[in-house]
Write a protein that holds these residues in place. Structure first.
Motif, PDB file in Angstrom:
ATOM      1  N   PRO A 175       0.809  -1.231   0.000  1.00  0.00           N
ATOM      2  CA  PRO A 175       0.000   0.000   0.000  1.00  0.00           C
ATOM      3  C   PRO A 175       0.838   1.277   0.000  1.00  0.00           C
TER       4      PRO A 175
ATOM      5  N   PRO B   7       2.890   3.998  -1.522  1.00  0.00           N
ATOM      6  CA  PRO B   7       3.175   4.442  -2.900  1.00  0.00           C
ATOM      7  C   PRO B   7       4.676   4.618  -3.166  1.00  0.00           C
TER       8      PRO B   7
ATOM      9  N   ARG C 275      -0.231  -5.418  -6.671  1.00  0.00           N
ATOM     10  CA  ARG C 275      -1.201  -4.338  -6.490  1.00  0.00           C
ATOM     11  C   ARG C 275      -2.449  -4.555  -7.340  1.00  0.00           C
TER      12      ARG C 275
ATOM     13  N   SER D  77     -11.166   5.229  -6.568  1.00  0.00           N
ATOM     14  CA  SER D  77     -10.143   6.082  -5.945  1.00  0.00           C
ATOM     15  C   SER D  77      -9.720   5.523  -4.592  1.00  0.00           C
ATOM     16  N   ASP D  78     -10.722   5.074  -3.798  1.00  0.00           N
ATOM     17  CA  ASP D  78     -10.389   4.515  -2.489  1.00  0.00           C
ATOM     18  C   ASP D  78      -9.579   3.229  -2.619  1.00  0.00           C
TER      19      ASP D  78
ATOM     20  N   GLU E  64      -6.001   3.984  -3.575  1.00  0.00           N
ATOM     21  CA  GLU E  64      -5.261   4.490  -2.422  1.00  0.00           C
ATOM     22  C   GLU E  64      -4.835   3.341  -1.502  1.00  0.00           C
ATOM     23  N   LYS E  65      -5.712   2.323  -1.375  1.00  0.00           N
ATOM     24  CA  LYS E  65      -5.396   1.205  -0.509  1.00  0.00           C
ATOM     25  C   LYS E  65      -4.297   0.315  -1.085  1.00  0.00           C
TER      26      LYS E  65
ATOM     27  N   GLY F  77      -1.843   1.414  -3.194  1.00  0.00           N
ATOM     28  CA  GLY F  77      -0.620   2.166  -3.479  1.00  0.00           C
ATOM     29  C   GLY F  77      -0.473   2.605  -4.923  1.00  0.00           C
TER      30      GLY F  77
ATOM     31  N   GLU G 120      -1.621   5.264  -8.297  1.00  0.00           N
ATOM     32  CA  GLU G 120      -2.146   6.603  -8.576  1.00  0.00           C
ATOM     33  C   GLU G 120      -3.173   6.520  -9.692  1.00  0.00           C
ATOM     34  N   LYS G 121      -4.202   7.376  -9.585  1.00  0.00           N
ATOM     35  CA  LYS G 121      -5.264   7.385 -10.591  1.00  0.00           C
ATOM     36  C   LYS G 121      -4.872   8.360 -11.706  1.00  0.00           C
TER      37      LYS G 121
END
Length: 788
Positions: A697, A699, A737, A753-754, A757-758, A760, A762-763
């Protein structure tokens, strides 16, 4: 005292338990019910016998009634036959002395009597000539010469002739009872007897036709020994008693007449005659209304009641035996809840007994349990309060923390029964549970408390048998025993007895509690102020068990053998030990370690731990420099060794800890040395995989941070990982991931998005491209497929 003991025994003897009272009550009820049952059966059977006798007698009486009716019918037919005979009518109406007429009348009478055997005789009375012809004699005679003057008197009795209605009239022949042997039927002509006397026919019937029928019926049926009397409608006795077994019938009838009721028609009564009780039965259901009375002896009627009584007695005995077992079982069952309550009150039984399942007993049990628990808590609190006060007072004295003034302290010791501590010489012994950390792991907190309490009990029970003493807990794993020295025993003998006592305590603890204790004892001393100093010295002696082992008894002189100078490790042997470990030679390293630490066991415990800790750090630093890949392994192994070293109490424990440490380290080193390419790669790949799975998770997670964590260069770490897995570290991280993303996407309702984030990521546009390349479809299609 004897009187009091006798009084107690008498009181206990007179006391009745609820069980015995209940059983006695049930037995009394059973006996009463059995008796009532037997009496009822006997009464029913007696009544049945009486009714059976009455029924049988009634059959005999009915036969007699039939005989009476038949006698009347025969008499009526005979009357008609006689009145229709011309010779007889001629004899009755003639007024001349003609010898032919009597002869013809005699022949006619003989023909009639011949066909009627129960006709005793027939009289023909000619009023005109005042003569009487009798079939008994076969000739006529004047009235005054006839022997049956009773009949003659009736022929001249105008009132009798006027009132006579055709019923038979008994001819009395017995002066005692007036019973008759025959009855007479009178046939008068139609003359007016107010003017004079007319002619008549007298038919005498033998009563044997009645008595013979009764006797024949009596012989054909069961034996009743009944007696019979026949009375006419006026109560006159027609027949004598019909029973051949009665020796004096006339006297018997006379006695019966005294006890019989005035109305002999009274049925189902009892009379006492000739000293015997009889059942009286009578009937008058015949043409003349004559009464036939039967007297049946009660002794004969109830003769079968004796077997019945015996049978009822047997039944009652069987019922009582059966009732004994039933009542005993029932009484025990009813008494069991009370016994259970008594056991519960005394603390001998659990409240989960089957007797307590009912609502009422459950309420009683809950109340009693509450009272019992409260009482136990109170008693426990009292014991604990005293025990706690003893513990607190002695622990304060031993640790030197007592703040009570001497006067108050003296009062406390006197109240607790410990005043001898202030006045007598003492010896202190300290017991320590061996491997206490192991005992803690194997038992719960309550079990630990019970074990510690058991050690105190064992030591106090054994010591109090020979000495004045006090035992109490001190710290979690230590117990202190204070023993008063006997004034009449020499010190050597006293010390020998104490050593024997300490060995006995250690042996009993080992046998019953399954762990060992080490004992250290002091020299004798006196005075409360010396307690803390003696304890510190004695406690310090316990560390000598590192040299002598668990379960030993350490005397106060062995502390003098401890080496107080600092112990120095040989630099040559230390370097040699580390080189041998670096080469993976565990056995050689263990031998070098034994030589290196030889003599260390003679030092103070703190000195031993300090020297060994320094040795462990030296090994860790040298091996970490030579094998950076093993740095984390070495760190973990060092922590494990130091933790085990804290729990090591004897030299064997320390040697075992180091030997296991050497084996584990050398195994890791041998794996690297035997196949550097494969084993080193395997360790590196396993470590990288572990770091990625734990930190994906983040990044910022990348090859550089991973290589820094494991102490390798990024190029070297990346090369080893790709060579082993055919994937780069970055590709493996992306795979992890993506798989986590898919898992969240399928099994949760989180937004994209959530989820990113969980895991690691990027959108951005690059993510959608990588997503399509990885799953073979755009994110929208993937959403429609798995979230429809």
């Amino acid at each position: 005292m004897n009187l009091a003991h006798h009084s107690d025994k008498k009181r206990v003897k007179n006391e009745k338990s609820f069980y015995s009272t209940l059983l006695l009550s049930f037995l009394i009820i059973s006996i009463l019910l059995s008796t009532l049952l037997s009496l009822s059966l006997s009464a029913i059977f007696a009544r049945t016998l009486v009714e059976s006798t009455q029924e049988h007698t009634g059959q005999l009486l009915a036969q007699t009634n039939y005989a009476v009716d038949k006698m009347r019918d025969d008499a009526d037919r005979l009357k008609s036959s006689l009145l229709s005979n011309n010779y007889i009518r001629a004899y009755l109406s003639t007024n001349t002395e003609d010898s032919t007429i009597p002869v013809m009348a005699s022949k006619a009478l003989s023909q009639q009597i011949l066909v009627l055997p129960y006709v005793d005789s027939i009289y023909l009375y000619n009023a005109g000539m005042d003569v009487l012809y009798s079939s008994d004699y076969g000739y006529q005679m004047p009235l005054e010469l006839h022997e049956n003057q009773t009949v003659v008197s009736r022929l001249h009795d105008a009132a009798f002739v006027r009132d006579y209605r055709g019923e038979p009239v008994p001819n009395n022949s017995d002066g005692t009872t007036g019973s008759a042997e025959t009855v007479s039927y009178y046939i008068f002509d139609d003359l007016d007897y107010e003017a004079g006397i007319g002619s008549a026919i007298v038919i005498n019937v033998d009563l044997a036709m009645l008595t013979d029928s009764i006797s024949s019926m009596q012989n054909l049926s069961f034996e009743t020994d009944s007696s019979f009397l026949l009375l006419d409608q006026d109560g006159a006795y027609v027949t004598s008693i019909i029973n051949s077994d009665i020796a004096d019938p006339d006297q018997w009838i006379a006695d019966a007449l005294k006890d019989c009721a005035d109305d002999p028609a009274e049925t189902s009564s009892f009379v006492r005659t000739d000293g015997m009780l009889y059942l009286l039965t009578d009937t008058s259901a015949n043409a003349y209304g004559w009464h036939l009375v039967s007297f049946s002896p009660i002794s004969v009627v109830l003769k079968d009641s004796v077997p019945l009584t015996l049978l009822c007695l047997l039944i009652m005995i069987l019922v009582l035996v059966f009732a004994w077992f039933i009542c005993r079982r029932f009484a025990r069952k009813l008494n069991r809840p009370l016994e259970s309550l008594a056991s519960l009150v005394s603390g001998r039984q659990s409240k989960e007994h089957p007797s307590f399942q009912t609502k009422e007993f459950r309420m009683i049990v809950d109340t009693m349990t509450t009272l019992h628990n409260t009482n136990e808590q109170l008693q426990t609190l009292q014991r604990k309060s005293r025990y706690t006060l003893i513990q607190s007072t002695l622990n304060d004295l031993v640790s030197g923390h007592s703040t009570n003034p001497p006067e108050h302290l003296r009062q406390d010791l006197e109240y607790l029964g410990l005043s001898w501590i202030e006045t007598r010489r003492m010896c202190m012994a300290v017991f320590k549970i061996d491997d206490y950390h192991k005992v803690l792991k194997e038992h719960t907190a309550d079990e630990i408390w019970a074990l510690r309490f058991s050690v105190v009990n064992i030591a106090e029970e054994l010591a109090s048998a020979s000495f004045t003493c006090s035992v109490f807990s001190h710290d979690d794993d230590k117990f202190i025993l204070l023993i008063a020295c006997p004034s009449d025993t020499d010190p050597i003998t006293f010390e020998e007895d104490m050593v024997e006592l300490f060995h006995s305590v250690c042996q009993n603890v080992s046998n019953y509690l399954h762990f060992t204790v080490t004992t250290a004892y002091s020299t004798t001393f006196q005075g409360i102020s010396s307690l803390s100093t003696v304890y510190r010295n004695t406690e310090q002696s316990l560390y000598l068990k590192m040299r002598y082992g668990h379960g030993t008894v350490i005397d106060p002189h062995q502390i003098d053998e401890v080496q107080t100078e600092p112990f120095h490790l040989s630099y040559r042997l230390s370097t040699q030990l580390i080189d041998q470990l670096a080469a993976g030679q565990a056995d050689t390293a263990a031998a070098t370690y034994s030589e290196l630490t030889d003599g260390l066991i003679l030092c103070d415990y703190s000195e031993i731990i300090s020297v060994l800790t320094h040795l462990v750090h030296s090994i860790y630093e040298r091996l970490s420099e030579k094998y950076p890949i093993l740095k984390e392994v070495l760190t973990q192994e060092m922590k494990t060794l130091l933790d085990d070293l804290d729990h090591a109490e004897i030299s064997e424990d320390i040697h075992g800890v180091f030997r296991r440490f050497f084996d584990r380290i050398c195994e890791q080193i041998r794996q690297i040395k035997e196949d550097p390419a494969q084993q080193n790669s395997s360790v590196i790949v396993s470590r990288i995989t572990e770091i990625i799975n734990e930190n994906y998770p983040d990044p910022s997670l990348c090859l550089t941070s991973i290589a820094e964590t494991i102490g390798l260069s990024p190029n070297y770490a990346g090369h080893i990982f790709k060579q082993a897995t055919q994937k780069s570290v970055a590709q493996f991280l992306l795979d992890v991931r993506m798989e986590k993303f898919a898992d969240y996407f399928k099994n949760t309702s989180l937004s994209v998005s959530d989820i990113l984030e969980k895991v690691g990521l990027e959108k951005n546009n690059y993510f959608y491209t990588r997503f399509k390349n990885y799953f073979g479809m755009p994110l929208g299609e993937y959403r429609q497929k798995f979230r429809s």
